[in-house]
Enzyme design. Structure first.
Site, PDB file in Angstrom:
ATOM      1  N   ASP A 315      -0.181   3.173  -8.000  1.00 31.82           N
ATOM      2  CA  ASP A 315      -0.745   3.552  -6.698  1.00 31.82           C
ATOM      3  C   ASP A 315      -2.000   4.410  -6.829  1.00 31.82           C
ATOM      4  O   ASP A 315      -2.663   4.691  -5.822  1.00 31.82           O
ATOM      5  CB  ASP A 315       0.300   4.321  -5.877  1.00 31.82           C
ATOM      6  CG  ASP A 315       1.423   3.410  -5.400  1.00 31.82           C
ATOM      7  OD1 ASP A 315       1.223   2.177  -5.385  1.00 31.82           O
ATOM      8  OD2 ASP A 315       2.497   3.931  -5.056  1.00 31.82           O
ATOM      9  N   LYS A 342      -1.184  -5.026  -2.680  1.00 32.32           N
ATOM     10  CA  LYS A 342      -0.751  -3.741  -2.112  1.00 32.32           C
ATOM     11  C   LYS A 342      -1.143  -3.721  -0.624  1.00 32.32           C
ATOM     12  O   LYS A 342      -1.342  -4.762  -0.014  1.00 32.32           O
ATOM     13  CB  LYS A 342      -1.372  -2.589  -2.906  1.00 32.32           C
ATOM     14  CG  LYS A 342      -0.861  -2.504  -4.338  1.00 32.32           C
ATOM     15  CD  LYS A 342       0.620  -2.180  -4.370  1.00 32.32           C
ATOM     16  CE  LYS A 342       1.190  -2.129  -5.766  1.00 32.32           C
ATOM     17  NZ  LYS A 342       2.641  -2.003  -5.776  1.00 32.32           N
TER      18      LYS A 342
HETATM   19  C1  S3P Z   1       7.150   1.934  -4.714  1.00 30.23           C
HETATM   20  C2  S3P Z   1       6.877   1.087  -5.762  1.00 30.23           C
HETATM   21  C3  S3P Z   1       5.534   0.566  -6.046  1.00 30.23           C
HETATM   22  C4  S3P Z   1       4.449   1.332  -5.306  1.00 30.23           C
HETATM   23  C5  S3P Z   1       4.817   1.614  -3.897  1.00 30.23           C
HETATM   24  C6  S3P Z   1       6.094   2.426  -3.823  1.00 30.23           C
HETATM   25  C7  S3P Z   1       8.546   2.383  -4.520  1.00 30.23           C
HETATM   26  O1  S3P Z   1       5.483  -0.790  -5.672  1.00 30.23           O
HETATM   27  O2  S3P Z   1       3.229   0.617  -5.355  1.00 30.23           O
HETATM   28  O3  S3P Z   1       3.785   2.342  -3.248  1.00 30.23           O
HETATM   29  O4  S3P Z   1       8.761   3.365  -3.786  1.00 30.23           O
HETATM   30  O5  S3P Z   1       9.441   1.764  -5.095  1.00 30.23           O
HETATM   31  P1  S3P Z   1       5.951  -1.926  -6.723  1.00 30.23           P
HETATM   32  O6  S3P Z   1       7.192  -1.458  -7.292  1.00 30.23           O
HETATM   33  O7  S3P Z   1       6.133  -3.190  -5.948  1.00 30.23           O
HETATM   34  O8  S3P Z   1       4.829  -2.011  -7.722  1.00 30.23           O
END
Ligand code: S3P
Length: 433
Positions: A315, A342
């Site tokens: 992120d 995203k």
């Molecule tokens: C998150 C996982 C991440 C991240 C998101 C929050 C979470 O996504 O980008 O902002 O809280 O599990 P991904 O696991 O799909 O990469």
């Protein structure tokens, strides 16, 4: 809403950045299906986490936001959720839709999840396919995007599933469904992703097995409500850390920031870029490491970002790209194609912004390279993406001309007091409705 940011050169102060978004979502979810009351301290009152809270309110879970920021959640137990009267609208929140799909797959009622324009374009097959293997009846639009219809089934079955993409959201969705499945559900990760689900299940006393990259849970357990402390969000802190590093002068002190090792890629990357960052007062709170981060003006150097750090900094790439634009030499980011799915296509959106600011860069399918140097000014489109908006706001510390950033309302999804704190630290931001 747009931000008009006039260049300033100093960035300093001590700031309590808001609570961790990932942990706040999970705290609400596990508290909602606990027996009895939970108190969540340090909850992120951003739109995304409030969307999760509202979704549970629509399923009969009462909660109360206290003046001191604590949230009291009256847990209804694992089988106490009620059918929502309407579709659950969870706005911009990818974490809510992915995790809730897994949790709802095991309920005895039908539900439908939808959200804002950006959320309605996010890929959902990555969770619906494995949930289908568990026997769930979960249907997306033909494009594999929301709305997601979840229909009740008699019994979910445990699976062993190797994740095709490194995603904590997909992992967590399957583990949440696993809490309602018969047998032991195992998820195998290609690369370690944030493990807040696993840590919080353990904090609630739920058994969980971890062997290398294999994580297993079984159904059939219940847990009691409890008090949970949410640390400050390292993903929000990252904007202040990079701001301090690229400013001409100043020091920021950020207490109580979550330093879970599956989230600290941004620190490893910035330290490799020669950032002046110090970690103080490390401790463990409710199973999560926290510490004070101190960051100061730095002479950043470009690097090839080690690909094994990509999931733990996923992120933070918009703000890492701003650090790269201020570094001497070239920074290369690769194996980060996930950035394209995203809240916006973050590779394309960053590349467009860098072009406007006159920063030399090259876009790849799975990342980009950025040549640090002079940063101009101009009008940037955030693509409704909170992290793009905040990253380019911070870029003003090194810009020669004012920076205008369009479509900034979504900053409230993760960092509702960003403008106030960043202004207190030295930025000059005019918010125009
Ligand atoms: C998150 C996982 C991440 C991240 C998101 C929050 C979470 O996504 O980008 O902002 O809280 O599990 P991904 O696991 O799909 O990469």
């Amino acid at each position: 809403m747009k931000f008009l940011v006039t260049p300033r050169r100093e960035f300093a102060g001590t700031f309590k950045v808001p609570g961790d978004k990932s942990i706040s979502h999970r705290a609400v979810m596990f508290a909602a299906i606990a027996e009895g009351e939970s108190r969540i301290q340090g909850f992120l009152e951003g739109e995304d986490c409030l969307a999760t809270l509202n979704a549970f309110a629509a399923m009969g879970v009462q909660s109360q936001r206290l003046d001191n920021g604590d949230v009291l959640v009256q847990g209804v137990g694992k089988h106490g959720l009620k059918a929502p009267a309407d579709d659950l609208d969870i706005g911009n929140s990818g974490t809510s839709i992915r995790l809730l799909t897994g949790l709802l797959a095991g309920q005895a009622f039908a539900s439908c999840l939808r959200g804002d324009h950006s959320l309605m374009t996010r890929p959902m097959r990555r969770v619906c396919d494995p949930l289908g293997l568990m026997g769930a009846d979960v249907v997306t639009a033909e494009s594999g995007t929301p709305p997601v219809e979840v229909r009740p089934v008699t019994q979910l079955q445990a699976i062993e599933y190797e994740l095709p993409v490194a995603s904590a959201q997909v992992k967590s969705s399957i583990l949440l469904a696993g809490l309602y499945a018969q047998g032991e559900t195992t998820v195998i990760e290609p690369k370690a992703t944030r493990d807040h689900t696993e840590r919080m299940l353990q904090a609630f006393g739920h058994p969980i097995q971890k062997q290398g990259n294999r994580i297993s849970v079984s159904g059939g357990h219940s847990w009691q409500g409890r008090t949970l402390q949410v640390p400050a969000d390292i993903s929000s802190a990252a904007f202040f850390i990079v701001a301090a590093c690229i400013a001409e002068s100043g020091e920021v002190v950020l207490p109580n920031v979550g330093l879970n090792p599956t989230r600290t890629g941004v620190l490893d990357i910035l330290l490799a870029m020669n950032a002046d960052i110090e970690i103080r007062d490390q401790q463990l709170v409710d199973g999560e490491p926290v510490a004070t981060i101190v960051a100061r003006a730095s002479q950043l150097q470009g690097i090839d970002v080690p690909t094994e750090l990509v999931p733990s900094a996923i992120d933070e790439f918009p703000i890492i790209c701003i650090a790269a634009a201020c570094a001497s030499g070239t920074t290369r980011i690769t194996e980060a194609a996930e950035l394209r799915v995203k809240e916006s296509d973050r590779i394309a959106q960053v590349a467009k912004g860098l072009k406007t600011l006159g920063v030399a860069h090259e876009e790849f399918a799975d990342g980009l390279s950025i040549v640090g140097g002079r940063i101009g000014g101009g009008c940037i489109d955030s693509g409704s993406d909170h992290r793009i908006a905040m990253a380019f706001t911070v870029a003003s510390l090194a810009a020669q001309e004012p920076v205008e950033i369009l479509d900034c309302a979504n900053v409230a999804t993760s960092f509702p007091n960003f403008v106030r704190l960043a202004s207190d630290a030295g930025l000059s931001i005019d918010v125009c409705e």
